[in-house]
Enzyme design. Structure first.
Site, PDB file in Angstrom:
ATOM      1  N   GLY A 193       3.527  -3.833  -3.903  1.00 34.12           N
ATOM      2  CA  GLY A 193       3.548  -4.093  -5.227  1.00 34.12           C
ATOM      3  C   GLY A 193       3.607  -2.640  -6.115  1.00 34.12           C
ATOM      4  O   GLY A 193       4.701  -2.512  -6.762  1.00 34.12           O
ATOM      5  N   ARG A 194       2.633  -1.943  -5.927  1.00 34.86           N
ATOM      6  CA  ARG A 194       2.679  -0.795  -6.985  1.00 34.86           C
ATOM      7  C   ARG A 194       3.849   0.341  -6.720  1.00 34.86           C
ATOM      8  O   ARG A 194       4.500   0.428  -7.747  1.00 34.86           O
ATOM      9  CB  ARG A 194       1.614   0.231  -6.506  1.00 34.86           C
ATOM     10  CG  ARG A 194       1.155   1.318  -7.455  1.00 34.86           C
ATOM     11  CD  ARG A 194       0.127   2.155  -7.192  1.00 34.86           C
ATOM     12  NE  ARG A 194      -1.110   1.649  -6.774  1.00 34.86           N
ATOM     13  CZ  ARG A 194      -2.167   1.278  -7.576  1.00 34.86           C
ATOM     14  NH1 ARG A 194      -1.959   1.737  -8.874  1.00 34.86           N
ATOM     15  NH2 ARG A 194      -3.263   0.442  -7.181  1.00 34.86           N
ATOM     16  N   CYS A 218     -14.959   2.738 -28.122  1.00 34.71           N
ATOM     17  CA  CYS A 218     -16.074   3.396 -28.549  1.00 34.71           C
ATOM     18  C   CYS A 218     -16.719   3.704 -26.930  1.00 34.71           C
ATOM     19  O   CYS A 218     -18.178   3.241 -26.963  1.00 34.71           O
ATOM     20  CB  CYS A 218     -16.962   2.718 -29.563  1.00 34.71           C
ATOM     21  SG  CYS A 218     -15.953   2.151 -30.949  1.00 34.71           S
ATOM     22  N   GLY A 269       0.580  -1.001  -0.024  1.00 36.16           N
ATOM     23  CA  GLY A 269       0.107   0.022   0.077  1.00 36.16           C
ATOM     24  C   GLY A 269       0.869   1.100   0.021  1.00 36.16           C
ATOM     25  O   GLY A 269       0.278   2.547   0.184  1.00 36.16           O
ATOM     26  N   GLU A 271       4.722  -6.367   1.977  1.00 32.79           N
ATOM     27  CA  GLU A 271       4.443  -6.839   0.627  1.00 32.79           C
ATOM     28  C   GLU A 271       4.026  -5.819  -0.339  1.00 32.79           C
ATOM     29  O   GLU A 271       2.815  -5.996  -0.917  1.00 32.79           O
ATOM     30  CB  GLU A 271       3.607  -8.040   0.647  1.00 32.79           C
ATOM     31  CG  GLU A 271       2.444  -7.897   1.367  1.00 32.79           C
ATOM     32  CD  GLU A 271       1.723  -9.055   1.664  1.00 32.79           C
ATOM     33  OE1 GLU A 271       1.903 -10.251   1.644  1.00 32.79           O
ATOM     34  OE2 GLU A 271       0.193  -8.824   1.892  1.00 32.79           O
ATOM     35  N   TYR A 292      -0.345  -2.533 -12.144  1.00 30.77           N
ATOM     36  CA  TYR A 292      -1.653  -2.617 -12.184  1.00 30.77           C
ATOM     37  C   TYR A 292      -2.123  -1.965 -13.606  1.00 30.77           C
ATOM     38  O   TYR A 292      -2.968  -1.153 -13.605  1.00 30.77           O
ATOM     39  CB  TYR A 292      -2.535  -1.880 -10.954  1.00 30.77           C
ATOM     40  CG  TYR A 292      -2.031  -2.369  -9.721  1.00 30.77           C
ATOM     41  CD1 TYR A 292      -2.510  -3.526  -9.357  1.00 30.77           C
ATOM     42  CD2 TYR A 292      -1.184  -1.722  -8.803  1.00 30.77           C
ATOM     43  CE1 TYR A 292      -2.359  -4.242  -8.078  1.00 30.77           C
ATOM     44  CE2 TYR A 292      -1.041  -2.401  -7.643  1.00 30.77           C
ATOM     45  CZ  TYR A 292      -1.360  -3.671  -7.433  1.00 30.77           C
ATOM     46  OH  TYR A 292      -1.093  -4.001  -6.073  1.00 30.77           O
TER      47      TYR A 292
HETATM   48  C1  LIG Z   1      -3.017  -8.652   0.428  1.00 35.64           C
HETATM   49  C2  LIG Z   1      -2.150  -7.685  -0.366  1.00 35.64           C
HETATM   50  N1  LIG Z   1      -1.012  -7.298  -0.117  1.00 35.64           N
HETATM   51  C3  LIG Z   1      -0.239  -6.354  -0.910  1.00 35.64           C
HETATM   52  C4  LIG Z   1      -1.004  -5.890  -2.040  1.00 35.64           C
HETATM   53  C5  LIG Z   1      -0.119  -4.712  -2.757  1.00 35.64           C
HETATM   54  O1  LIG Z   1      -0.563  -3.279  -2.377  1.00 35.64           O
HETATM   55  P1  LIG Z   1      -0.136  -1.973  -3.284  1.00 35.64           P
HETATM   56  O2  LIG Z   1       0.083  -2.525  -4.668  1.00 35.64           O
HETATM   57  O3  LIG Z   1      -0.797  -1.016  -3.129  1.00 35.64           O
HETATM   58  O4  LIG Z   1       1.537  -2.190  -2.702  1.00 35.64           O
HETATM   59  C6  LIG Z   1      -2.147  -5.881  -2.120  1.00 35.64           C
HETATM   60  C7  LIG Z   1      -3.124  -5.236  -3.169  1.00 35.64           C
HETATM   61  O5  LIG Z   1      -4.120  -5.187  -3.360  1.00 35.64           O
HETATM   62  C8  LIG Z   1      -2.910  -6.959  -1.256  1.00 35.64           C
HETATM   63  O6  LIG Z   1      -4.214  -7.117  -1.636  1.00 35.64           O
END
Ligand SMILES: Cc1ncc(COP(=O)(O)O)c(C=O)c1O
Length: 412
Positions: free
Chosen positions: A278-279, A355, A240, A276, A384
């Protein structure tokens, strides 16, 4: 507008109109970024990559040296990551796991299973009892814990995505904690080993906010352990970390976050802390490059229609933002006898070929003199982006994929 690196600009310029749109992944910059993130974190904090952000094999391999393991949220992700990155620890989460997915996790030996409900605990216990009765399955309980008061959460345009601290399908309601822990501690499920707590409460948080969330999750885990006498050794505080699409050159303050996590880890020397993201790991390395097909006025505004659109890059449609971009003028002579469509105003809205009025990539972008044939490179397209897009809508061709691996120093 955003800073375009020379490596990306040169690659975009080298591509013909027919070779666009294209995703360009700058793996050299991903390597540098991942090394900086890992370097900012205390050694004791484990870094897992949330695969859902972008599961491209080249991305996983580039992250490999800097991450402890990978968080996967489906049987598909689980099999994919095991295949691409064999022998790396996997944490298997996600709501609504099917029996087939759990069997896959057990057969492939996922190192952690994040249990999201009481029903899921029983299903896991049943399947593990039959498939792996003698090998304890290590479990983290995902709780929907309260979110500490954070100003940006819930404000319109605040960019946060809240997944905890309110009614959601994610994790276990803390009110069920005792009920969930009972079979794990009273000998009912001896083949499941509860290791700790997992929580992912919100996405889009700044460093100070992420730290407040981390502290609050650890405090809740501690309180749970003290109250129930369960020995908890791990806390996964989720991802997050913010990516600011309105300020693409600004980065999450990893050094401040790392320093805060170091204090938290020192205060709990018996706990393994895990994050953990991601983004915030992969967004920056990805670019979606395309060509301006047409420019036209409409009721006092101007629209530039590009090859491709949100069926390739769905991020601005899902998050409701303007995807930041850089314009790369294309100075080849116009090959047609009619005038080259060009912007007469200072701002244009970039839309795609679909469209639907929802196919908007970026609104009111400063683009004086923009012409048909110019290139546009949308940045922050490494997370994403392609993997969440509805590729088949209207059956336009898919983009090409390019991987830049050489490090280049751009003058700052
Ligand atoms: C359980 C869990 N962990 C980690 C993430 C990664 O979140 P972010 O990409 O915002 O860091 C998510 C994203 O939905 C998630 O659902």
């Amino acid at each position: 507008m955003t800073t375009l690196t020379s490596a990306v600009r040169d690659r975009v310029r080298s591509l013909s109109a027919e070779q666009l749109p294209a995703y360009i992944y700058d793996l050299a910059s991903l390597r540098e970024h991942a090394a900086a993130v890992r370097g900012a974190l205390p050694d004791r904090v484990e870094l897992y990559y949330a695969t859902k952000a972008n599961p491209e094999p080249a991305i996983l391999a580039t992250l490999g040296p800097y991450v402890t393991g990978f968080e996967v949220s489906s049987g598909g992700e689980l099999e994919h990551v095991r295949d691409v990155m064999p022998d790396r620890p996997l944490a298997f989460g996600g709501p609504g796991k099917t029996a087939t997915e759990i069997v896959t996790a057990l057969e492939l030996g996922a190192e952690r299973v994040h249990v999201e409900s009481l029903g899921e605990l029983h299903l896991l216990a049943d399947l593990a009892g039959r498939l792996a009765p003698d090998t304890p399955t290590a479990v983290l309980l995902r709780f929907n814990l309260p979110l500490p008061g954070i100003a940006s959460v819930g404000t319109p345009g605040g960019g946060t995505l809240v997944m905890g601290g309110r009614p959601t399908p994610f994790g276990i309601d803390p009110a069920q904690a005792d009920e969930v822990l009972r079979p794990l501690t009273d000998g009912t499920y001896p083949h499941l080993q509860v290791r700790g707590v997992h929580a992912h409460l919100a996405s889009g948080l700044q460093a100070s906010e992420s730290l407040a969330v981390a502290e609050s999750i650890v405090a809740c885990a501690r309180e749970l352990a003290d109250r129930t006498g369960v020995h908890l050794t791990e806390v996964n505080i989720g991802g997050g970390m913010e990516v600011d699409y309105a300020a693409p050159d600004r980065r999450f303050d990893w050094p401040a976050y790392g320093a805060g996590l170091a204090r938290l880890a020192d205060a709990h020397p018996d706990l393994t802390l895990r994050i953990e993201p991601g983004r915030a790991l992969t967004a920056y390395c990805g670019w979606y490059a395309t060509e301006v097909l047409d420019v036209k006025p409409s009721y006092g505004e101007e629209f530039a229609i590009v090859r491709g659109g949100t069926h390739h890059l769905r991020t601005p449609a899902t998050k409701g933002h303007d995807q930041p971009c850089a314009i790369i003028p294309h100075d080849q002579p116009w090959p047609h006898p009619w005038p080259r469509p060009a912007a007469g105003r200072r701002h244009v809205t970039f839309t795609g070929q679909l469209c639907t009025p929802k196919d908007v990539l970026a609104r009111h972008v400063p683009a004086t003199g923009l012409k048909a044939g110019d290139r546009v490179a949308f940045c922050l397209a490494g997370a994403y982006a392609w993997n969440i897009s509805h590729h088949d809508f209207l059956m336009h061709p898919r983009p090409a994929f390019h991987y830049l691996t050489e490090t280049r120093a751009d003058p700052s």
